[in-house]
Design a protein around this motif. Structure first.
Motif, short mmCIF file in Angstrom:
data_model
loop_
_atom_site.label_atom_id
_atom_site.label_comp_id
_atom_site.label_asym_id
_atom_site.label_seq_id
_atom_site.Cartn_x
_atom_site.Cartn_y
_atom_site.Cartn_z
N VAL A 1 -2.71 -13.83 28.71
CA VAL A 1 -3.88 -13.80 28.76
C VAL A 1 -4.01 -15.63 29.74
N ASN A 2 -5.08 -14.83 30.44
CA ASN A 2 -5.50 -16.04 31.87
C ASN A 2 -6.98 -16.55 31.74
N ASN A 3 -6.99 -16.95 32.63
CA ASN A 3 -8.09 -18.37 32.44
C ASN A 3 -9.22 -16.84 33.55
N VAL A 4 -10.34 -17.53 33.53
CA VAL A 4 -11.78 -16.60 34.44
C VAL A 4 -11.52 -16.67 35.87
N GLU A 5 -10.89 -17.99 36.29
CA GLU A 5 -11.40 -18.26 37.67
C GLU A 5 -10.01 -17.32 38.23
N SER A 6 -8.47 -17.67 36.91
CA SER A 6 -7.20 -17.42 38.24
C SER A 6 -7.43 -15.79 38.34
N ILE A 7 -8.19 -15.02 36.95
CA ILE A 7 -8.39 -13.57 37.19
C ILE A 7 -9.25 -13.69 38.37
N ALA A 8 -10.08 -13.91 38.74
CA ALA A 8 -10.97 -13.72 39.46
C ALA A 8 -10.71 -13.94 41.25
N SER A 9 -9.37 -14.82 41.03
CA SER A 9 -9.31 -14.66 42.56
C SER A 9 -8.40 -13.93 42.42
N VAL A 10 -8.05 -12.58 42.49
CA VAL A 10 -6.79 -11.88 42.31
C VAL A 10 -7.33 -11.06 43.42
N PRO A 11 -8.80 -10.05 43.49
CA PRO A 11 -8.86 -9.34 43.70
C PRO A 11 -9.20 -9.81 45.68
N SER A 12 -9.13 -11.01 46.67
CA SER A 12 -9.16 -11.83 46.64
C SER A 12 -7.84 -11.74 46.98
N ILE A 13 -7.15 -12.02 46.85
CA ILE A 13 -5.71 -11.60 46.76
C ILE A 13 -5.20 -10.94 47.64
N VAL A 14 -5.77 -8.98 46.72
CA VAL A 14 -4.94 -8.19 47.23
C VAL A 14 -5.79 -7.54 48.37
N THR A 15 -6.71 -8.52 49.12
CA THR A 15 -7.79 -7.35 49.61
C THR A 15 -7.43 -8.21 51.06
N ASN A 16 -6.96 -9.71 51.27
CA ASN A 16 -6.87 -9.96 52.03
C ASN A 16 -4.97 -10.61 52.78
N GLY A 17 -4.02 -10.43 51.31
CA GLY A 17 -2.43 -10.89 51.21
C GLY A 17 -2.10 -12.33 51.02
N ALA A 18 -1.18 -12.11 50.23
CA ALA A 18 -0.62 -13.21 49.47
C ALA A 18 -0.36 -14.69 51.08
N ASP A 19 -0.10 -14.11 51.94
CA ASP A 19 0.20 -14.98 52.89
C ASP A 19 -1.48 -15.95 52.86
N TRP A 20 -2.21 -14.96 53.13
CA TRP A 20 -4.17 -16.08 53.57
C TRP A 20 -3.52 -16.81 52.61
N PHE A 21 -3.70 -16.12 51.18
CA PHE A 21 -4.15 -16.98 49.91
C PHE A 21 -3.16 -18.28 50.06
N ALA A 22 -1.54 -18.16 50.24
CA ALA A 22 -0.62 -19.64 50.39
C ALA A 22 -1.20 -20.12 51.31
N GLY A 23 -1.51 -19.92 52.70
CA GLY A 23 -1.67 -20.49 53.61
C GLY A 23 -3.05 -21.89 53.61
N MET A 24 -3.24 -21.91 52.28
CA MET A 24 -4.52 -22.67 51.86
C MET A 24 -3.67 -23.80 50.87
N GLY A 25 -4.39 -24.68 50.78
CA GLY A 25 -4.20 -25.54 49.57
C GLY A 25 -2.19 -26.53 50.46
N THR A 26 -1.51 -26.36 49.10
CA THR A 26 -0.33 -27.56 49.33
C THR A 26 1.16 -26.65 49.65
N GLU A 27 2.26 -28.02 49.38
CA GLU A 27 3.62 -27.39 48.93
C GLU A 27 3.51 -25.97 47.91
N LYS A 28 2.82 -26.55 46.61
CA LYS A 28 3.67 -25.80 45.85
C LYS A 28 1.93 -25.59 44.43
N SER A 29 1.03 -26.26 45.05
CA SER A 29 -0.29 -25.92 45.07
C SER A 29 -1.36 -25.04 45.54
#
Ligand SMILES: Cc1cc2nc3c(=O)[nH]c(=O)nc-3n(C[C@H](O)[C@H](O)[C@H](O)COP(=O)(O)O)c2cc1C
Ligand code: SF4
Length: 429
Positions: free
Chosen positions: A206-234
């Motif tokens: 069971v996942n939230n809408v925004e959690s699931i909608a964020s997944v295509p951008s991670i697959v397209t741009n890579g995990a590092d791209w996503f992890a490069g934003m935000g803070t250390e644990k968020s």
């Protein structure tokens, strides 16, 4: 002025055809994911650091990894689109403006967890959203993105849009599952967790809408791209919803860790001639903050350290014309109404909180009533069957902590000091 916006999910919201397949694009992320090993997709989401956007912030990839493999049972993905928390308004505009990001995320997630059936459980009152989801799902079926042999990959996926009947408790993931199965929506005892025995007693994510909608951008741009934003644990970005006494309320997609001060800069500040009095960082279930918290980085850790929760990033802003007692009463009326009644602390506690708060707001209370509401809230918090009860205690504890004098003022003046007949603004007395 800060311009720290990271429009990904909201990037095309201002385009007239953003909600159509033509306006969205050809599902390249899903095509890429279906060419990968399912476990590699799970690993990418783990590496990205994406945490659930539905409130609790549980790591999304880790949740997917709990689904047992080779168990011979059907697996299910259920998207939680029940969005009913007071102040929370991100999933509904997301599904209106960009439903295909959700459908594409569902294909990728279902493939990763080896599910052939997925559901979107959407709040029943939002008929316009339900229609839009149906249209998006229909388009995806027509293109061969859903159904048998998705993209010619040999993988089959059916997606059902299910409308709930409008109960806040049906957003709690296990109550949602009961409701989806056709029962009255009440939380289930955990364990077993949905990953082991969820929908129809089978492994379920069971996942939230925004959690699931964020997944295509991670697959397209890579995990590092996503992890490069935000803070250390968020990690990553999220949609922050500003409502209330703001010059330009709305949704602002920004990296986690942005502050209210920066968001207000972009939203034109508090409405002209007024000043910030109190606000919620994550909806009515999260303890209120005051003007002293404007520079708290809005991530899971920092907000927690300051005594509240990031929740759903629903920033409800109240200026000095607002009576905090009346606001807390309104929220408490909501919780008393939405309590499912399964457990005594929440069922009885929210009822009694409402009675005492009504008295306090009318200026007919006593100082003892303040101890009473604190005591009732203490007996709800941590003693309730699900987090709805804890959420009901949040505004009580935090408002008494920051605005005790305002409660006292009500019975000193024998009414609400904000009542136009007696005084225009708090402090005029
Ligand atoms: C009373 C209550 C209402 C909730 N409502 C929602 C909701 O509308 N949408 C949502 O995604 N999560 C809601 N949740 C949280 C879910 O139980 C669950 O944690 C979430 O769907 C998990 O998704 P995530 O890991 O992607 O955040 C609610 C929880 C409670 C206790
Ligand atoms: S805490 Fe409230 S909503 Fe949750 S199970 Fe108990 S009565 Fe129901």
């Amino acid at each position: 002025m800060s311009t720290t916006l990271t429009p990904v999910l909201t990037a095309n919201w201002d385009q007239p055809n953003s909600f159509t397949l033509e306006g969205y694009g050809p599902y390249d992320a899903a095509k890429k994911a279906l060419g990968m090993d399912p476990d590699a997709v799970i690993q990418a989401v783990k590496d990205s650091g994406l945490r659930g956007r539905g409130g609790a912030g549980f790591p999304t990839g880790m949740k997917w990894g709990f689904i047992p493999q080779g168990d011979g049972k059907p697996h299910y993905l259920v998207v939680n689109a029940d969005e009913s928390e007071p102040g929370t308004c991100k999933d509904i505009p997301l599904m209106m403006a960009n439903p295909h990001s959700l459908v594409e995320g569902i294909i990728i997630t279902s493939y990763a967890i080896r599910a052939n059936h997925a559901f979107i459980y959407v709040r029943g009152e939002v008929l316009h959203v339900i229609r839009r989801l149906h249209a998006a799902v229909r388009e995806a079926y027509e293109k061969g993105y859903l159904g048998k042999d998705v993209f010619g990959s040999g993988y089959d996926l059916d997606l059902v849009v299910h409308a709930g009947a409008g109960a806040y408790i049906c957003g709690e993931e296990t109550a949602l599952l009961d409701s989806l199965e056709g029962r009255r929506g009440q939380p289930r005892l955990k364990p077993p967790f949905p990953a082991v025995a969820g929908l129809y007693a089978s492994p379920t994510v069971v996942n939230n809408v925004e959690s699931i909608a964020s997944v295509p951008s991670i697959v397209t741009n890579g995990a590092d791209w996503f992890a490069g934003m935000g803070t250390e644990k968020s990690k990553g970005f999220g949609i922050f919803s500003l409502s209330g006494h703001v010059t330009r309320p709305g949704q602002f997609e920004a990296p986690l860790g942005i502050t209210l001060r920066e968001l207000l800069d972009m939203a034109g500040g508090i409405r002209a001639g007024h000043e910030l009095k109190f606000w919620t960082p994550g909806g009515s279930s999260t303890p209120i903050f005051t003007a002293e918290h404007m520079d708290v980085p809005l991530d899971f850790e920092q907000v927690g350290l300051k005594g509240s929760m990031l929740g759903t990033r629903a920033l409800q802003i109240f200026d000095e014309t607002t009576c905090v007692v009346r606001t807390v009463l309104r929220w408490t009326e909501f919780y008393a109404h939405e309590s499912c009644g399964k457990c005594t602390p929440c069922r009885e506690g929210t009822y009694w909180l409402k009675q005492v708060l009504k008295r306090l707001e009318a200026g007919q209370g006593t100082e003892e009533d303040l101890s009473t509401i604190t005591d009732i809230a203490d007996n709800i918090l941590g003693r309730s069957f699900c987090a709805l009860g804890d959420g009901a205690a949040s505004p009580i504890h935090s408002s008494v902590k920051y605005f005790r004098d305002e409660y006292l003022k009500h019975f000193e003046v024998g009414g609400c000091p904000f009542d136009a007949k007696k005084s225009t603004v708090w402090g005029d007395q």
